[in-house]
Motif scaffolding. Structure first.
Motif, PDB file in Angstrom:
ATOM      1  N   GLY A  74       0.806  -1.218   0.000  1.00 58.34           N
ATOM      2  CA  GLY A  74       0.000   0.000   0.000  1.00 58.34           C
ATOM      3  C   GLY A  74       0.835   1.262   0.000  1.00 58.34           C
ATOM      4  O   GLY A  74       0.369   2.317  -0.440  1.00 58.34           O
ATOM      5  N   SER A  75       2.073   1.190   0.479  1.00 55.75           N
ATOM      6  CA  SER A  75       2.918   2.381   0.582  1.00 55.75           C
ATOM      7  C   SER A  75       3.443   2.862  -0.759  1.00 55.75           C
ATOM      8  O   SER A  75       3.981   3.968  -0.846  1.00 55.75           O
ATOM      9  CB  SER A  75       4.099   2.091   1.512  1.00 55.75           C
ATOM     10  N   GLY A  76       3.319   2.048  -1.816  1.00 55.65           N
ATOM     11  CA  GLY A  76       3.803   2.452  -3.130  1.00 55.65           C
ATOM     12  C   GLY A  76       5.233   2.066  -3.415  1.00 55.65           C
ATOM     13  O   GLY A  76       5.848   2.578  -4.348  1.00 55.65           O
ATOM     14  N   ALA A  77       5.794   1.146  -2.648  1.00 58.68           N
ATOM     15  CA  ALA A  77       7.155   0.664  -2.910  1.00 58.68           C
ATOM     16  C   ALA A  77       7.180  -0.123  -4.214  1.00 58.68           C
ATOM     17  O   ALA A  77       6.186  -0.745  -4.595  1.00 58.68           O
ATOM     18  CB  ALA A  77       7.632  -0.215  -1.757  1.00 58.68           C
ATOM     19  N   PRO A  78       8.316  -0.114  -4.922  1.00 64.91           N
ATOM     20  CA  PRO A  78       8.411  -0.854  -6.182  1.00 64.91           C
ATOM     21  C   PRO A  78       8.552  -2.354  -5.961  1.00 64.91           C
ATOM     22  O   PRO A  78       9.657  -2.893  -5.914  1.00 64.91           O
ATOM     23  CB  PRO A  78       9.660  -0.259  -6.844  1.00 64.91           C
ATOM     24  N   GLY A  79       7.444  -3.035  -5.797  1.00 58.15           N
ATOM     25  CA  GLY A  79       7.451  -4.474  -5.569  1.00 58.15           C
ATOM     26  C   GLY A  79       6.086  -5.060  -5.853  1.00 58.15           C
ATOM     27  O   GLY A  79       5.082  -4.336  -5.883  1.00 58.15           O
ATOM     28  N   GLY A  80       6.035  -6.367  -6.049  1.00 56.80           N
ATOM     29  CA  GLY A  80       4.795  -7.028  -6.414  1.00 56.80           C
ATOM     30  C   GLY A  80       4.088  -7.669  -5.245  1.00 56.80           C
ATOM     31  O   GLY A  80       4.560  -7.641  -4.102  1.00 56.80           O
ATOM     32  N   ILE A  81       2.947  -8.274  -5.546  1.00 56.25           N
ATOM     33  CA  ILE A  81       2.105  -8.876  -4.515  1.00 56.25           C
ATOM     34  C   ILE A  81       1.869 -10.361  -4.772  1.00 56.25           C
ATOM     35  O   ILE A  81       1.223 -11.042  -3.988  1.00 56.25           O
ATOM     36  CB  ILE A  81       0.769  -8.113  -4.433  1.00 56.25           C
ATOM     37  N   PHE A  82       2.416 -10.894  -5.882  1.00 54.32           N
ATOM     38  CA  PHE A  82       2.289 -12.320  -6.194  1.00 54.32           C
ATOM     39  C   PHE A  82       2.809 -13.183  -5.055  1.00 54.32           C
ATOM     40  O   PHE A  82       2.096 -14.012  -4.498  1.00 54.32           O
ATOM     41  CB  PHE A  82       3.129 -12.643  -7.443  1.00 54.32           C
ATOM     42  N   ALA A  83       4.087 -13.013  -4.745  1.00 55.56           N
ATOM     43  CA  ALA A  83       4.736 -13.867  -3.744  1.00 55.56           C
ATOM     44  C   ALA A  83       4.085 -13.749  -2.370  1.00 55.56           C
ATOM     45  O   ALA A  83       3.838 -14.771  -1.720  1.00 55.56           O
ATOM     46  CB  ALA A  83       6.231 -13.550  -3.670  1.00 55.56           C
ATOM     47  N   PRO A  84       3.772 -12.532  -1.877  1.00 50.41           N
ATOM     48  CA  PRO A  84       3.057 -12.456  -0.604  1.00 50.41           C
ATOM     49  C   PRO A  84       1.722 -13.192  -0.616  1.00 50.41           C
ATOM     50  O   PRO A  84       1.346 -13.811   0.385  1.00 50.41           O
ATOM     51  CB  PRO A  84       2.856 -10.945  -0.405  1.00 50.41           C
ATOM     52  N   MET A  85       1.006 -13.164  -1.753  1.00 47.68           N
ATOM     53  CA  MET A  85      -0.256 -13.901  -1.844  1.00 47.68           C
ATOM     54  C   MET A  85      -0.031 -15.401  -1.771  1.00 47.68           C
ATOM     55  O   MET A  85      -0.794 -16.121  -1.119  1.00 47.68           O
ATOM     56  CB  MET A  85      -0.991 -13.544  -3.140  1.00 47.68           C
ATOM     57  N   LEU A  86       1.004 -15.888  -2.432  1.00 45.53           N
ATOM     58  CA  LEU A  86       1.299 -17.321  -2.393  1.00 45.53           C
ATOM     59  C   LEU A  86       1.643 -17.768  -0.970  1.00 45.53           C
ATOM     60  O   LEU A  86       1.234 -18.845  -0.535  1.00 45.53           O
ATOM     61  CB  LEU A  86       2.446 -17.647  -3.337  1.00 45.53           C
ATOM     62  N   ALA A  87       2.388 -16.924  -0.251  1.00 45.68           N
ATOM     63  CA  ALA A  87       2.722 -17.260   1.135  1.00 45.68           C
ATOM     64  C   ALA A  87       1.477 -17.272   2.017  1.00 45.68           C
ATOM     65  O   ALA A  87       1.311 -18.167   2.860  1.00 45.68           O
ATOM     66  CB  ALA A  87       3.738 -16.252   1.680  1.00 45.68           C
ATOM     67  N   LEU A  88       0.581 -16.310   1.825  1.00 42.78           N
ATOM     68  CA  LEU A  88      -0.669 -16.279   2.590  1.00 42.78           C
ATOM     69  C   LEU A  88      -1.512 -17.520   2.294  1.00 42.78           C
ATOM     70  O   LEU A  88      -2.096 -18.119   3.206  1.00 42.78           O
ATOM     71  CB  LEU A  88      -1.459 -15.016   2.256  1.00 42.78           C
ATOM     72  N   GLY A  89      -1.587 -17.896   1.031  1.00 43.50           N
ATOM     73  CA  GLY A  89      -2.340 -19.091   0.666  1.00 43.50           C
ATOM     74  C   GLY A  89      -1.776 -20.342   1.300  1.00 43.50           C
ATOM     75  O   GLY A  89      -2.519 -21.222   1.754  1.00 43.50           O
ATOM     76  N   THR A  90      -0.443 -20.417   1.376  1.00 43.46           N
ATOM     77  CA  THR A  90       0.206 -21.573   1.999  1.00 43.46           C
ATOM     78  C   THR A  90      -0.071 -21.620   3.501  1.00 43.46           C
ATOM     79  O   THR A  90      -0.364 -22.688   4.060  1.00 43.46           O
ATOM     80  CB  THR A  90       1.725 -21.520   1.753  1.00 43.46           C
ATOM     81  N   LEU A  91       0.021 -20.473   4.158  1.00 44.97           N
ATOM     82  CA  LEU A  91      -0.213 -20.412   5.605  1.00 44.97           C
ATOM     83  C   LEU A  91      -1.618 -20.878   5.970  1.00 44.97           C
ATOM     84  O   LEU A  91      -1.796 -21.755   6.826  1.00 44.97           O
ATOM     85  CB  LEU A  91      -0.004 -18.975   6.100  1.00 44.97           C
ATOM     86  N   PHE A  92      -2.612 -20.295   5.321  1.00 47.78           N
ATOM     87  CA  PHE A  92      -3.982 -20.655   5.657  1.00 47.78           C
ATOM     88  C   PHE A  92      -4.312 -22.074   5.195  1.00 47.78           C
ATOM     89  O   PHE A  92      -5.014 -22.819   5.898  1.00 47.78           O
ATOM     90  CB  PHE A  92      -4.969 -19.668   5.031  1.00 47.78           C
ATOM     91  N   GLY A  93      -3.794 -22.457   4.036  1.00 48.63           N
ATOM     92  CA  GLY A  93      -4.066 -23.800   3.517  1.00 48.63           C
ATOM     93  C   GLY A  93      -3.512 -24.883   4.423  1.00 48.63           C
ATOM     94  O   GLY A  93      -4.192 -25.882   4.686  1.00 48.63           O
ATOM     95  N   TYR A  94      -2.281 -24.686   4.909  1.00 52.69           N
ATOM     96  CA  TYR A  94      -1.695 -25.707   5.787  1.00 52.69           C
ATOM     97  C   TYR A  94      -2.425 -25.743   7.131  1.00 52.69           C
ATOM     98  O   TYR A  94      -2.656 -26.825   7.693  1.00 52.69           O
ATOM     99  CB  TYR A  94      -0.205 -25.434   6.010  1.00 52.69           C
ATOM    100  N   ALA A  95      -2.811 -24.576   7.650  1.00 51.08           N
ATOM    101  CA  ALA A  95      -3.583 -24.545   8.902  1.00 51.08           C
ATOM    102  C   ALA A  95      -4.914 -25.256   8.721  1.00 51.08           C
ATOM    103  O   ALA A  95      -5.347 -26.030   9.595  1.00 51.08           O
ATOM    104  CB  ALA A  95      -3.808 -23.097   9.334  1.00 51.08           C
ATOM    105  N   PHE A  96      -5.561 -25.032   7.588  1.00 51.46           N
ATOM    106  CA  PHE A  96      -6.820 -25.715   7.285  1.00 51.46           C
ATOM    107  C   PHE A  96      -6.604 -27.220   7.236  1.00 51.46           C
ATOM    108  O   PHE A  96      -7.420 -28.006   7.757  1.00 51.46           O
ATOM    109  CB  PHE A  96      -7.368 -25.213   5.948  1.00 51.46           C
ATOM    110  N   GLY A  97      -5.489 -27.654   6.631  1.00 55.45           N
ATOM    111  CA  GLY A  97      -5.193 -29.077   6.554  1.00 55.45           C
ATOM    112  C   GLY A  97      -4.966 -29.698   7.918  1.00 55.45           C
ATOM    113  O   GLY A  97      -5.414 -30.829   8.181  1.00 55.45           O
ATOM    114  N   LEU A  98      -4.279 -28.982   8.796  1.00 52.26           N
ATOM    115  CA  LEU A  98      -4.057 -29.492  10.153  1.00 52.26           C
ATOM    116  C   LEU A  98      -5.372 -29.630  10.920  1.00 52.26           C
ATOM    117  O   LEU A  98      -5.595 -30.620  11.632  1.00 52.26           O
ATOM    118  CB  LEU A  98      -3.110 -28.561  10.914  1.00 52.26           C
ATOM    119  N   ILE A  99      -6.238 -28.634  10.768  1.00 52.15           N
ATOM    120  CA  ILE A  99      -7.539 -28.689  11.447  1.00 52.15           C
ATOM    121  C   ILE A  99      -8.377 -29.837  10.897  1.00 52.15           C
ATOM    122  O   ILE A  99      -8.998 -30.603  11.656  1.00 52.15           O
ATOM    123  CB  ILE A  99      -8.273 -27.343  11.292  1.00 52.15           C
TER     124      ILE A  99
END
Length: 466
Positions: free
Chosen positions: A347-372
Motif C-alpha cells: 500500500g505504501s507504493g514501494a516498487p514491488g509485487g504482490i504475487f509472492a506475498p499472496m502465495l505465502a498467505l495461501g500456503t499459511l492458511f491452507g496448511y492450517a486448514f489441513g491441520l484442522i
C-alpha cells in the motif's frame, strides 16, 4: 469399390487439404515478428534472472554487514534499522523522482499500455524498477519480484519495438504482451504460467491472433531457457512431492476454495484501502513520501531480527511451512500478521509485487486448514501439505480471477503434478465464490484506481496544486 464410395473417399481426402490451405492462406505470420519476440524473451529472461540474483545479493550483503562490520560499531537493532531504511529510501526515491508509474506491482501499467491508455517510458521504468526493486525487496519488505519482472519485461517489449522502429500497432501490442509473458516465466521458472497469464488474466487487453499467441509462446519459452541456463532447472520452491489425495477428501478442497473466495474479495478491498490510507499520509509530497517509506523500511529491518517470518516476499517461508514447522494456531497468527505487513508494504507504493506475498498467505492458511481437517477427520488420510499447495492456487485465483494461471503457476513452482485435480477444485471454488461476493480482479481494480487518481491530479494542475 462403388462409384458412391469413390466420391465419398475423394471428399474425405480433399477436406484436410483444403482446410490446411485455408489455414495457411490466413496465417501469413511475418517472420520478423517471431524473431523480435525471441529477442524480447531473451532480454526479459536476462533482466528477470539477474534481478533475482541482485535482490539475493543485496539481502545477503545486508546480513553480512550486520554480522561482521556495522554490528560491531553500533547496536545490532540500530544497524538493522539503518541498513534497511537506507535500502528502502533508495527504492522510494527512484520511484518518486524518476518514474512514478514504477510504484507497486507494475502489472496494471502493462495492462493499461496494452489498452493504449498508459505510456511505457521504458528508458525510465527499467532502471528504476530494477534498482528501486533491489532496494525495496532487499530491505526485507513484504514484496515480490514477479510484478517488477513482468513490468520490466513489458517495457523491454516496447523498447525492442522502438529500437527496431516497428510501426504496426498489432506487432507493437504483441511484443508488449510477449515481454510480460517472458517476465513472469523468468520470475517463477514457469513458462506455461507466463503464457496463460497473458492469455487469461490480460484477456480484456490482449488481442488474440495466431501471430500474438506465437509471439507470447516464443518469448515465454526463450525467457525460461535463459533463466534455467543461469539458475538451473530446479523448481523455484523445494518442497515435498505429494501423491493424489483420496476421493473422499475432495470436498474439503472445495470448502477451502470457498473460504479463499470470500477472503479474496476482502483482500482486494484491503489493498486499495491501504493505498488510499498512505496517499492521505504523504499526500504525494516527496519529503513526506520518502520519510514514510524510509521508516517502513527501517521497521522491517527490525522485524528481520526479531520476527523474520513476517518479512520478505514469503517464497522462502513456504518450504518451512510445508515441512510441518508450525502448529495451526501459529500459522493462523502468522497469516493475520502477514496480511497486515503485506498491506503496509504494498500500500505504501514501494516498487514491488504482490504475487509472492499472496502465495505465502495461501500456503499459511491452507496448511492450517489441513491441520484442522486432519484433527477433525482422523479417519481420512489427510496430508496438510496438499491443502497448502491448493491454498496457493486458490488465493491467486480468488484475487486475480485467473484460475488456470494459478493452477499452472503452483504446479510449475512446486513440481506437484499429481495435485492437479484438487488444485482445479479449490481454484474453481475460489473463483465462483469470489464472483458471487462481487468486486473486481485485483489488477483491474488497481488500474482503475490509477486512472481515477490521474484524472483527479490533472484537474488540480491548473489550480497550482501539483
Amino acid at each position: 469399390m462403388t462409384k458412391r464410395e469413390k466420391i465419398k473417399q475423394s471428399l474425405l481426402a480433399a477436406v484436410p487439404k483444403d482446410a490446411i490451405n485455408q489455414f495457411l492462406s490466413k496465417d501469413k505470420t511475418p517472420f520478423s515478428v517471431l524473431v523480435l519476440s525471441l529477442i524480447v524473451g531473451v532480454l526479459a529472461g536476462l533482466v528477470g534472472t539477474y534481478f533475482e540474483i541482485a535482490v539475493h545479493f543485496v539481502s545477503e550483503t545486508r546480513t553480512d554487514w550486520l554480522k561482521n562490520e556495522i554490528g560491531g560499531a553500533l547496536p545490532l537493532w540500530l544497524a538493522a534499522f539503518l541498513i534497511s531504511a537506507t535500502l528502502a529510501f533508495i527504492g522510494y526515491f527512484l520511484v518518486h523522482k524518476f518514474a512514478p508509474e514504477a510504484a507497486g506491482s507494475g502489472i496494471p501499467e502493462i495492462e493499461g499500455a496494452m489498452d493504449g491508455i498508459r505510456p511505457v517510458r521504458w528508458w525510465r521504468v527499467i532502471p528504476v524498477k530494477f534498482f528501486g526493486g533491489m532496494g525495496a525487496l532487499g530491505s526485507g519488505m513484504v514484496l515480490g519480484r514477479e510484478g517488477p519482472t513482468v513490468q520490466m519485461g513489458g517495457a523491454i517489449g516496447r523498447m525492442v519495438t522502438d529500437i527496431f522502429k516497428v510501426k504496426d500497432d498489432d506487432t507493437r501490442h504483441s511484443l508488449l504482451a510477449s515481454g510480460a509473458a517472458g517476465g513472469l516465466a523468468a520470475a517463477f521458472n514457469a513458462p506455461l504460467a507466463g503464457i496463460m497469464f497473458v492469455v487469461e488474466e490480460m484477456r480484456p487487453q490482449f488481442r488474440y491472433s495466431l501471430i500474438s499467441i506465437r509471439a507470447v509462446i516464443i518469448s515465454a519459452v526463450s525467457a525460461n531457457i535463459v533463466f534455467r541456463y543461469i539458475n538451473g532447472q530446479d523448481a523455484v520452491i523445494t518442497m515435498p512431492q505429494y501423491q493424489a489425495p483420496e476421493l473422499e477428501t475432495l470436498w474439503l478442497f472445495l470448502l477451502l476454495g470457498g473460504l479463499f473466495g470470500v477472503f479474496g474479495v476482502l483482500f482486494n478491498s484491503l489493498v486499495t484501502l491501504s493505498q488510499d490510507l498512505f496517499v492521505r499520509i504523504h499526500n504525494n509530497d516527496r519529503k513526506r513520501y520518502l520519510i514514510t517509506g524510509t521508516l517502513i523500511g527501517g521497521f522491517f529491518g527490525l522485524m528481520l531480527l526479531y520476527l523474520p517470518e513476517v518479512t520478505g516476499g514469503g517464497i522462502g517461508l513456504i518450504p518451512t511451512i510445508t515441512n510441518g514447522g508450525y502448529s495451526a494456531t501459529v500459522l493462523l497468527m502468522l497469516f493475520l500478521a502477514r496480511i497486515v505487513t503485506t498491506m503496509i508494504c504494498f500500500g505504501s507504493g514501494a516498487p514491488g509485487g504482490i504475487f509472492a506475498p499472496m502465495l505465502a498467505l495461501g500456503t499459511l492458511f491452507g496448511y492450517a486448514f489441513g491441520l484442522i481437517a486432519q484433527s477433525v477427520f482422523p479417519e481420512l488420510n489427510i496430508d496438510p501439505g496438499m491443502f497448502a499447495i491448493a491454498g496457493m492456487g486458490a488465493l491467486f485465483a480468488a484475487t486475480v480471477r485467473a484460475p488456470i494461471t494459478g493452477i499452472l503457476l503452483v504446479i510449475e513452482m512446486t513440481n506437484n503434478y499429481y495435485l492437479i485435480l484438487p488444485l482445479i477444485i479449490t481454484s474453481l471454488g475460489a473463483v465462483i465464490f469470489a464472483q458471487l461476493f462481487g468486486g473486481q480482479p485485483i489488477y483491474s481494480q488497481l488500474l482503475h484506481r490509477t486512472l481515477k487518481n490521474e484524472k483527479l491530479r490533472q484537474k488540480e494542475l491548473p489550480r497550482g496544486s501539483d
